[in-house]
Design a protein around this motif. Structure first.
Motif, PDB file in Angstrom:
ATOM      1  N   LEU A  50       0.824  -1.205   0.000  1.00 23.98           N
ATOM      2  CA  LEU A  50       0.000   0.000   0.000  1.00 23.98           C
ATOM      3  C   LEU A  50       0.861   1.260   0.000  1.00 23.98           C
ATOM      4  O   LEU A  50       0.532   2.248  -0.661  1.00 23.98           O
ATOM      5  CB  LEU A  50      -0.950  -0.001   1.203  1.00 23.98           C
ATOM      6  N   LEU A  51       1.972   1.228   0.719  1.00 25.10           N
ATOM      7  CA  LEU A  51       2.876   2.382   0.740  1.00 25.10           C
ATOM      8  C   LEU A  51       3.518   2.601  -0.628  1.00 25.10           C
ATOM      9  O   LEU A  51       3.602   3.745  -1.106  1.00 25.10           O
ATOM     10  CB  LEU A  51       3.944   2.202   1.811  1.00 25.10           C
ATOM     11  N   LEU A  52       3.959   1.527  -1.270  1.00 24.19           N
ATOM     12  CA  LEU A  52       4.539   1.656  -2.608  1.00 24.19           C
ATOM     13  C   LEU A  52       3.513   2.163  -3.621  1.00 24.19           C
ATOM     14  O   LEU A  52       3.829   2.982  -4.488  1.00 24.19           O
ATOM     15  CB  LEU A  52       5.122   0.323  -3.067  1.00 24.19           C
ATOM     16  N   ALA A  53       2.278   1.691  -3.505  1.00 18.83           N
ATOM     17  CA  ALA A  53       1.225   2.176  -4.396  1.00 18.83           C
ATOM     18  C   ALA A  53       0.945   3.656  -4.139  1.00 18.83           C
ATOM     19  O   ALA A  53       0.711   4.425  -5.085  1.00 18.83           O
ATOM     20  CB  ALA A  53      -0.042   1.352  -4.215  1.00 18.83           C
ATOM     21  N   ASN A  54       0.994   4.084  -2.880  1.00 21.55           N
ATOM     22  CA  ASN A  54       0.802   5.493  -2.552  1.00 21.55           C
ATOM     23  C   ASN A  54       1.914   6.352  -3.148  1.00 21.55           C
ATOM     24  O   ASN A  54       1.659   7.407  -3.746  1.00 21.55           O
ATOM     25  CB  ASN A  54       0.748   5.677  -1.033  1.00 21.55           C
ATOM     26  N   ILE A  55       3.150   5.899  -3.013  1.00 20.16           N
ATOM     27  CA  ILE A  55       4.285   6.652  -3.571  1.00 20.16           C
ATOM     28  C   ILE A  55       4.171   6.716  -5.092  1.00 20.16           C
ATOM     29  O   ILE A  55       4.380   7.784  -5.692  1.00 20.16           O
ATOM     30  CB  ILE A  55       5.618   6.010  -3.129  1.00 20.16           C
ATOM     31  N   ALA A  56       3.818   5.599  -5.719  1.00 15.71           N
ATOM     32  CA  ALA A  56       3.663   5.589  -7.183  1.00 15.71           C
ATOM     33  C   ALA A  56       2.539   6.524  -7.616  1.00 15.71           C
ATOM     34  O   ALA A  56       2.671   7.249  -8.614  1.00 15.71           O
ATOM     35  CB  ALA A  56       3.391   4.167  -7.667  1.00 15.71           C
ATOM     36  N   ALA A  57       1.446   6.543  -6.866  1.00 12.73           N
ATOM     37  CA  ALA A  57       0.324   7.426  -7.212  1.00 12.73           C
ATOM     38  C   ALA A  57       0.726   8.891  -7.104  1.00 12.73           C
ATOM     39  O   ALA A  57       0.382   9.701  -7.973  1.00 12.73           O
ATOM     40  CB  ALA A  57      -0.869   7.137  -6.299  1.00 12.73           C
ATOM     41  N   MET A  58       1.488   9.233  -6.082  1.00 16.71           N
ATOM     42  CA  MET A  58       1.898  10.632  -5.916  1.00 16.71           C
ATOM     43  C   MET A  58       2.918  11.032  -6.980  1.00 16.71           C
ATOM     44  O   MET A  58       2.866  12.152  -7.490  1.00 16.71           O
ATOM     45  CB  MET A  58       2.433  10.853  -4.510  1.00 16.71           C
ATOM     46  N   VAL A  59       3.827  10.132  -7.319  1.00 16.18           N
ATOM     47  CA  VAL A  59       4.813  10.436  -8.358  1.00 16.18           C
ATOM     48  C   VAL A  59       4.116  10.606  -9.707  1.00 16.18           C
ATOM     49  O   VAL A  59       4.399  11.555 -10.454  1.00 16.18           O
ATOM     50  CB  VAL A  59       5.899   9.330  -8.414  1.00 16.18           C
ATOM     51  N   LEU A  60       3.199   9.707 -10.032  1.00 17.68           N
ATOM     52  CA  LEU A  60       2.468   9.820 -11.296  1.00 17.68           C
ATOM     53  C   LEU A  60       1.623  11.089 -11.345  1.00 17.68           C
ATOM     54  O   LEU A  60       1.505  11.727 -12.389  1.00 17.68           O
ATOM     55  CB  LEU A  60       1.578   8.596 -11.507  1.00 17.68           C
ATOM     56  N   LYS A  61       1.048  11.457 -10.226  1.00 18.30           N
ATOM     57  CA  LYS A  61       0.194  12.648 -10.186  1.00 18.30           C
ATOM     58  C   LYS A  61       0.991  13.919 -10.442  1.00 18.30           C
ATOM     59  O   LYS A  61       0.538  14.829 -11.131  1.00 18.30           O
ATOM     60  CB  LYS A  61      -0.505  12.722  -8.831  1.00 18.30           C
ATOM     61  N   HIS A  62       2.200  13.977  -9.904  1.00 18.55           N
ATOM     62  CA  HIS A  62       2.978  15.210  -9.987  1.00 18.55           C
ATOM     63  C   HIS A  62       3.981  15.254 -11.132  1.00 18.55           C
ATOM     64  O   HIS A  62       4.559  16.306 -11.394  1.00 18.55           O
ATOM     65  CB  HIS A  62       3.697  15.447  -8.661  1.00 18.55           C
ATOM     66  N   THR A  63       4.195  14.142 -11.811  1.00 19.99           N
ATOM     67  CA  THR A  63       5.198  14.162 -12.879  1.00 19.99           C
ATOM     68  C   THR A  63       4.616  14.036 -14.282  1.00 19.99           C
ATOM     69  O   THR A  63       5.265  14.440 -15.236  1.00 19.99           O
ATOM     70  CB  THR A  63       6.227  13.026 -12.686  1.00 19.99           C
ATOM     71  N   THR A  64       3.444  13.465 -14.419  1.00 21.66           N
ATOM     72  CA  THR A  64       2.882  13.299 -15.762  1.00 21.66           C
ATOM     73  C   THR A  64       2.044  14.508 -16.129  1.00 21.66           C
ATOM     74  O   THR A  64       1.228  14.988 -15.351  1.00 21.66           O
ATOM     75  CB  THR A  64       2.007  12.036 -15.844  1.00 21.66           C
ATOM     76  N   ALA A  65       2.278  15.008 -17.310  1.00 24.67           N
ATOM     77  CA  ALA A  65       1.527  16.173 -17.782  1.00 24.67           C
ATOM     78  C   ALA A  65       0.148  15.768 -18.285  1.00 24.67           C
ATOM     79  O   ALA A  65      -0.825  16.491 -18.110  1.00 24.67           O
ATOM     80  CB  ALA A  65       2.311  16.882 -18.887  1.00 24.67           C
ATOM     81  N   ASN A  66       0.068  14.605 -18.910  1.00 21.68           N
ATOM     82  CA  ASN A  66      -1.197  14.138 -19.467  1.00 21.68           C
ATOM     83  C   ASN A  66      -1.867  13.226 -18.447  1.00 21.68           C
ATOM     84  O   ASN A  66      -1.535  12.054 -18.324  1.00 21.68           O
ATOM     85  CB  ASN A  66      -0.939  13.391 -20.782  1.00 21.68           C
ATOM     86  N   GLN A  67      -2.804  13.782 -17.702  1.00 22.13           N
ATOM     87  CA  GLN A  67      -3.506  13.000 -16.682  1.00 22.13           C
ATOM     88  C   GLN A  67      -4.636  12.207 -17.325  1.00 22.13           C
ATOM     89  O   GLN A  67      -5.619  12.766 -17.775  1.00 22.13           O
ATOM     90  CB  GLN A  67      -4.094  13.941 -15.615  1.00 22.13           C
ATOM     91  N   THR A  68      -4.489  10.893 -17.370  1.00 24.76           N
ATOM     92  CA  THR A  68      -5.552  10.050 -17.900  1.00 24.76           C
ATOM     93  C   THR A  68      -6.420   9.551 -16.747  1.00 24.76           C
ATOM     94  O   THR A  68      -6.103   9.762 -15.575  1.00 24.76           O
ATOM     95  CB  THR A  68      -4.967   8.848 -18.666  1.00 24.76           C
ATOM     96  N   LYS A  69      -7.498   8.893 -17.101  1.00 25.45           N
ATOM     97  CA  LYS A  69      -8.404   8.374 -16.081  1.00 25.45           C
ATOM     98  C   LYS A  69      -7.732   7.297 -15.232  1.00 25.45           C
ATOM     99  O   LYS A  69      -8.030   7.166 -14.053  1.00 25.45           O
ATOM    100  CB  LYS A  69      -9.661   7.806 -16.735  1.00 25.45           C
ATOM    101  N   ILE A  70      -6.837   6.534 -15.834  1.00 25.76           N
ATOM    102  CA  ILE A  70      -6.148   5.481 -15.082  1.00 25.76           C
ATOM    103  C   ILE A  70      -5.309   6.093 -13.975  1.00 25.76           C
ATOM    104  O   ILE A  70      -5.330   5.615 -12.838  1.00 25.76           O
ATOM    105  CB  ILE A  70      -5.271   4.628 -16.029  1.00 25.76           C
ATOM    106  N   PHE A  71      -4.582   7.160 -14.266  1.00 25.51           N
ATOM    107  CA  PHE A  71      -3.784   7.836 -13.225  1.00 25.51           C
ATOM    108  C   PHE A  71      -4.690   8.430 -12.152  1.00 25.51           C
ATOM    109  O   PHE A  71      -4.374   8.398 -10.963  1.00 25.51           O
ATOM    110  CB  PHE A  71      -2.907   8.923 -13.829  1.00 25.51           C
ATOM    111  N   TRP A  72      -5.827   8.982 -12.567  1.00 26.76           N
ATOM    112  CA  TRP A  72      -6.738   9.583 -11.608  1.00 26.76           C
ATOM    113  C   TRP A  72      -7.303   8.524 -10.656  1.00 26.76           C
ATOM    114  O   TRP A  72      -7.367   8.730  -9.446  1.00 26.76           O
ATOM    115  CB  TRP A  72      -7.879  10.298 -12.345  1.00 26.76           C
ATOM    116  N   TYR A  73      -7.707   7.362 -11.197  1.00 29.38           N
ATOM    117  CA  TYR A  73      -8.223   6.284 -10.352  1.00 29.38           C
ATOM    118  C   TYR A  73      -7.138   5.716  -9.446  1.00 29.38           C
ATOM    119  O   TYR A  73      -7.385   5.394  -8.287  1.00 29.38           O
ATOM    120  CB  TYR A  73      -8.818   5.152 -11.200  1.00 29.38           C
TER     121      TYR A  73
END
Length: 120
Positions: A50-73
């Protein structure tokens, strides 16, 4: 470590007319082996995932310019700062499980005549 002994049927725990003796427990008991080390390993593994998934979610949220629905979920379901997601569910399951074990221990100790299970 001796395994915990739980009665085969829980209705025997609630018969207040006769106390639950050690002989009655041993006659109707089913051994349940709970290893604290295995439980700790499983809980640490789930928490780490769960911690690794949280870190991955935060990194994807702040580094990807194109936010898709998959990143949002992914951010919605694994971010520790939100409610109604997997980390909140895991925490709730742990609290409910701890409360259930405490209730079970109380009922068993009370019927064995343990002094620590006095009702006030």
């Amino acid at each position: 470590m001796k395994p915990l002994l739980f009665p085969k049927s829980m209705e025997n725990l609630y018969q207040l007319d006769k106390p639950l003796t050690r002989a009655a427990i041993n006659k109707e008991a089913v051994p349940v082996a709970l290893s604290p080390l295995k439980i700790t390993k499983w809980l640490l593994a789930i928490t780490s995932l769960l911690l690794l998934a949280n870190i991955a979610a935060m990194v994807l949220k702040h580094t990807t310019a194109n936010q898709t629905k998959i990143f949002w979920y992914f951010d919605k379901f694994f971010n520790f700062n939100y409610e109604s997601n997997f980390p909140s569910f895991f925490s709730s399951v742990l609290l409910i499980g701890a409360a259930g074990l405490l209730l079970l221990l109380y009922v068993i100790c009370k019927h064995q005549g343990n002094n620590y299970a006095k009702s006030r």
